[in-house]
Motif scaffolding. Sequence first.
Motif, PDB file in Angstrom:
ATOM      1  N   LEU A 184       0.865  -1.170   0.000  1.00 25.13           N
ATOM      2  CA  LEU A 184       0.000   0.000   0.000  1.00 25.13           C
ATOM      3  C   LEU A 184       0.906   1.225   0.000  1.00 25.13           C
ATOM      4  CD1 LEU A 184      -1.501  -2.432   1.547  1.00 25.13           C
ATOM      5  CD2 LEU A 184      -3.036  -0.658   2.404  1.00 25.13           C
ATOM      6  N   TRP A 185       0.845   2.021  -1.059  1.00 30.00           N
ATOM      7  CA  TRP A 185       1.778   3.126  -1.205  1.00 30.00           C
ATOM      8  C   TRP A 185       1.025   4.424  -1.495  1.00 30.00           C
ATOM      9  CZ3 TRP A 185       1.493   5.698  -5.828  1.00 30.00           C
ATOM     10  CH2 TRP A 185       0.879   5.017  -6.902  1.00 30.00           C
ATOM     11  N   LYS A 189      -3.571   4.292   4.783  1.00 25.35           N
ATOM     12  CA  LYS A 189      -2.961   3.001   4.432  1.00 25.35           C
ATOM     13  C   LYS A 189      -2.896   2.070   5.643  1.00 25.35           C
ATOM     14  CE  LYS A 189       0.888   4.931   2.932  1.00 25.35           C
ATOM     15  NZ  LYS A 189       0.557   6.354   3.148  1.00 25.35           N
ATOM     16  N   SER A 190      -2.306   2.546   6.722  1.00 22.90           N
ATOM     17  CA  SER A 190      -2.161   1.722   7.917  1.00 22.90           C
ATOM     18  C   SER A 190      -3.524   1.411   8.536  1.00 22.90           C
ATOM     19  CB  SER A 190      -1.276   2.426   8.946  1.00 22.90           C
ATOM     20  OG  SER A 190      -0.008   2.710   8.409  1.00 22.90           O
ATOM     21  N   ASP A 248       4.887  -1.367   8.665  1.00 25.11           N
ATOM     22  CA  ASP A 248       4.329  -0.036   8.436  1.00 25.11           C
ATOM     23  C   ASP A 248       5.417   0.969   8.091  1.00 25.11           C
ATOM     24  OD1 ASP A 248       2.353   1.888   8.269  1.00 25.11           O
ATOM     25  OD2 ASP A 248       2.323   2.297  10.417  1.00 25.11           O
ATOM     26  N   THR A 298       3.240  -0.950   4.065  1.00 23.49           N
ATOM     27  CA  THR A 298       2.875   0.401   3.646  1.00 23.49           C
ATOM     28  C   THR A 298       4.143   1.215   3.439  1.00 23.49           C
ATOM     29  OG1 THR A 298       2.738   1.340   5.883  1.00 23.49           O
ATOM     30  CG2 THR A 298       0.752   0.294   5.000  1.00 23.49           C
TER      31      THR A 298
END
Length: 272
Positions: A79-80, A87-88, A137, A173
């Motif tokens: 997830l960027w 995202k987190s 993360d 992430t």
Amino acid sequence: MDDNQLRRIADALDRLAPPAPAAPPSDRAAYLWQHGALVAADFAPLALDLLSGIDEQKQILVTNTRRHANGHAAHDALLWGSRGAGKSALVKSSIGTLRAEGSDIALVEIAAGDVATLPGLFAILSKWARPVVVFLDDLGFDANDGVASARALRSVLDGGSAARPANVRLYVTSNRRHIIARDIAEQDSAINVRDVVDDRMALADRFGLSIGFHVCDQATWLAMVDGYARKMGLSFDPLDAVSFATQRGARSGRIAWHYVVELAGRAGRPLS
């Protein structure tokens, strides 16, 4: 020194050594991987419907997580994108959603700087019967640790000797689409710089799922604020909300939450 004396010294050292950490309960929803040990963690993810403005991202990640929870083929996920975009929160909410549906899936969070310890974690998780998501993360490699850590993570994803167990998927992430900044990659002194850049950026290609998060427009951001505010029983002035975001130079889910905290503080209320 005879054997008896050596044995007495060894026994004394054993008594001085700290006891091995007790294994945490195996039925918890979330854990932290710290200093080579699993530690049970509190788990209170946001409700999925509170994460607004990222509907497509929610659908993609929850679908993948549900497949993993059900024992079906599922991807490792990257997830960027922009900071504070959710995202987190989405990683944790996806686990919370599946657990609310009755799944026994667990989340294990590991600090991004501990990538090299993943094989030790996997050795423990491989003995578990339940599905697990290992969560790194805010991952990003700098010029000092980029090569070794990136290659260690790539080995995990490629199925090398330190590969993750079948019951584990890796969710990462990062603010960078390729995890490693291009300008850092190009600092390498190798003869063929293009090969170096490709080698380091290829890490992102190892994730079967790549989900982008982008800066939202004003209407979407106000919808985020409205969702949080209604949940907390608070009212707000859209002009005041926009001013709050402008002062912070960003519109994101994180800033929306900060604004709602401000609203609750002004109203003399705790956050429920």
